[in-house]
Design an enzyme around this catalytic site. Sequence first.
Site, PDB file in Angstrom:
ATOM      1  CD  GLU A  13      -2.383  -0.684  -4.591  1.00 21.57           C
ATOM      2  OE1 GLU A  13      -1.804  -0.953  -5.425  1.00 21.57           O
ATOM      3  OE2 GLU A  13      -3.514  -1.309  -4.128  1.00 21.57           O
ATOM      4  CB  CYS A  60       1.056  -2.874  -0.397  1.00 21.79           C
ATOM      5  SG  CYS A  60       0.522  -1.069  -0.107  1.00 21.79           S
ATOM      6  CB  CYS A  63       1.378   0.038   3.904  1.00 30.50           C
ATOM      7  SG  CYS A  63       0.218  -0.854   3.004  1.00 30.50           S
ATOM      8  CG  HIS A  67       2.868  -6.041   3.783  1.00 36.03           C
ATOM      9  ND1 HIS A  67       1.629  -7.121   3.916  1.00 36.03           N
ATOM     10  CD2 HIS A  67       2.060  -5.120   3.166  1.00 36.03           C
ATOM     11  CE1 HIS A  67       0.665  -6.818   3.496  1.00 36.03           C
ATOM     12  NE2 HIS A  67       0.863  -5.397   3.032  1.00 36.03           N
ATOM     13  NE  ARG A 427      -3.664   2.327   2.622  1.00 32.61           N
ATOM     14  CZ  ARG A 427      -2.568   3.050   3.049  1.00 32.61           C
ATOM     15  NH1 ARG A 427      -1.428   2.221   3.489  1.00 32.61           N
ATOM     16  NH2 ARG A 427      -2.059   4.045   2.483  1.00 32.61           N
ATOM     17  CB  SER A 450      -7.825  -2.526   2.309  1.00 34.65           C
ATOM     18  OG  SER A 450      -7.526  -1.433   2.395  1.00 34.65           O
ATOM     19  CB  CYS A 494      -4.192  -0.428   0.555  1.00 35.64           C
ATOM     20  SG  CYS A 494      -2.533  -0.941  -0.281  1.00 35.64           S
ATOM     21  CB  CYS A 497      -2.853  -4.078   1.154  1.00 31.10           C
ATOM     22  SG  CYS A 497      -1.299  -3.567   1.502  1.00 31.10           S
TER      23      CYS A 497
END
Lengths: 500, 304
Positions: A13, A60, A63, A67, A427, A450, A494, A497
Amino acid sequence: MALVVLDPVTRIEGHLRIDTRVEDGRVVEAWSRGEMFRGFEDLLAGRDPLDAPVITQRICGVCPVSHAIASCRALEGALGLAAPPNGRLLRSLVLGANYLQSHVLHFYQLSALDFVDVEAVLSYGGPDPGLRELRAWVEGEVRSNRVLPAAPFLPRLPGNYGEDPRWSAGALAHYLEALEVRTEAHRMAAIFGGKLPHTASLVPGGVTTGVDAEAVEHFRARLRQVRRFVENTYLTDVIEVARRFPAYATAGRAAGRYLSFGAFEEGTGKPWLPAGTVSGGVYAPLDTGRIAEEVGSSRYASRKPLHPREGEIRPEASKAGAYSWLQAPRYGGVSYEVGPLARLQVAAATGAQPVREALSHLLAEARMEPAALDSALGRHAARAAEAVLLARQMESWLDALQPGEPSVAPYTARPEGRGEGLTEAPRGALGHWIEVRGQKIARYQCVVPSTWNFSPRGDGGDPGPVEAALLGLAVDPDHKGLEVARVVRSFDPCIACAVH
Amino acid sequence: MAMDRRTFLKDAGLLLAGLGLGPALRPQFAQALEELAAGRAPVLWLQGQSCSGCSVSLLNSERPGPAELLTRYLSLYFHQTLSAATGDAAREALERAIEAGGYLLVTEGSVPLAVPEACLVGHEPYGRLLERAARRAKAVLSVGTCACFGGIPAAPPNRTGAAPTAQALAKAGITVPLVHLPGCPPHPAWMVGNVVHLLRVGMPALDEHLRPVRTYGQLLHDQCPHFAEYGRQEFATALGGPGCQFKLGCQGVITHADCSHRGWNGGVNWCVRARAPCVGCARPDFARDPAYAFYRLNEGGVPA
């Protein structure tokens, strides 16, 4: 000495660039560079607090559920709300469904083409009609005069892929099947989440959909479809990759420091996967007071490391010495790896027996030593093991739901307050911090998985986890960074993110 | 499916008329349509300041499903989330595609016009890559509210100068057929349906915001299952409560989209059926005004 630059890193991502310096065939230095910035935290200031879950999940598209949950929990802290047991369980089910879609997507769509060569399918001579059809498709494409035949599966970086035609064709068939499975996981998530990506029903205080017996069984039926694929296909393919690419059981070793915020609240409020840290094999409880974001190598103007409660975002695109839009989060001044491997390491260290058993079973099947978990393959293995454990556990959450009982607490406004919302994205560890003043958001900060893993150098020059994991990696100059890409993708980057 | 030259010429005429352009380009457009319909349609998909949610939503397509889309309908020249090509191979694939031209360019995410460094793809500012790619495209399809109207990244204070694709193209003086498919994210059927329409039939009829009328020609409210409750003034006053969500802040009355009869994720649910208000994610000014809250619960109580 040569500089190997991987830019753009695709099949992740977002916008990521990885630079490495290679000496005598090994990486001696690495730089992880997040290449995109939007400024979510800034634009939340001054808004109504209830805007936060709607806006932050749009950080994102892979995901959003994590969030939404982090944001709802931060608001619950600030507003003094508590979700009822049904609300907690529904959140865990929607989160779980999105984990399954994300983990399946990560292994097949994002990672598999690092190990499977689509051209090897051309040599498939077996009788399976489905695989013969795939071979015919690849043949037709390769012989066509298209500008980019067999896109998006070709072209690819040169390198040592699996050459076994039967395995390659099978893996490509699973890639296509996985596309449908992850769609199914999203249908499942939408039953209680409203829609995906970007949910509608997760609010401070719980989940608006309520618990209806028919919806529960609808969810269960879809869960069993996904679970079958996860147990029979995904897990098997990960083991097969591990057996065919044993070098990656030692490649990609990070610092061995793991952090988890804990996730999947059960009805009582206790998380199924616990929070904590493991460093040098030793477990310690989580203390979020030890988190600070350093920006010495990041394109921001703040001068000292700040806790997210006091965090600020002052972008400075051309700051001298800065090479990433990611900040550098540190825990007690050092970097930590987050993600499925970290979650399972923390859970195993607290004595969680099912986690220990799942990991040791998988390691035995993949012919890996326990120490090999800290590696590129170890991360894939932990992700698959987590998916299997999760799909099983979700059934018990369905059983615990109480149809007819409330799933959302009555809302009460509160003009001032602070809250910390912790959960885990597929992640890794995700935290949102909110400060409400005069019924508006005064400050909002997110520290995202990330950001931990792909962090640039800290203020002391210490590398982030991915930068550290690349050190010592053997690379073939003719492969143009394929080995680097394999290690990088094992962390499931990601970047939308990470920077937000 | 068989289509003759005359059909393509006719479609090209419609396409040009829909865009308010003269007939000089007609043979060129007809040829493009013919090529696209002949096999897998070449698509170049670029991501700017995006969350990849539009791409993820595309993969939720039901009929045709994602596997058919990738192997039978589209030739995805480049897509940051799906292309096997990475690093050097990715940049080469991109260049080969741009050089060949004639693709449908799909853009996802906004363009940081004020801070080019805020989005780089292969060392290159996204805005510049977008310009290069758009010059060689048959048509541009902006998917998602960010690419169409700026979306969340363009909400104040908008420190990067996040702007829609159309603004970046206008600034560069590029004229190319452009279609907007807003939504955060857009429904997969909106994307797939309009791509097919564009390739097989021609330019769909567009409204003043360049949105296809067949997709965005109606208010979500008009076919809402709570329409009768709205009429009887039976309003939900608590989160998750029964009744029409209007007084909680539902924007279905001003949002043009067909969610209320299409449903999401294979029809299993959608926002309002999940007892949540519509947040107006397909509206041109979605999330842009900080004073316009998504929920009205902090306004001193919901008016009874």
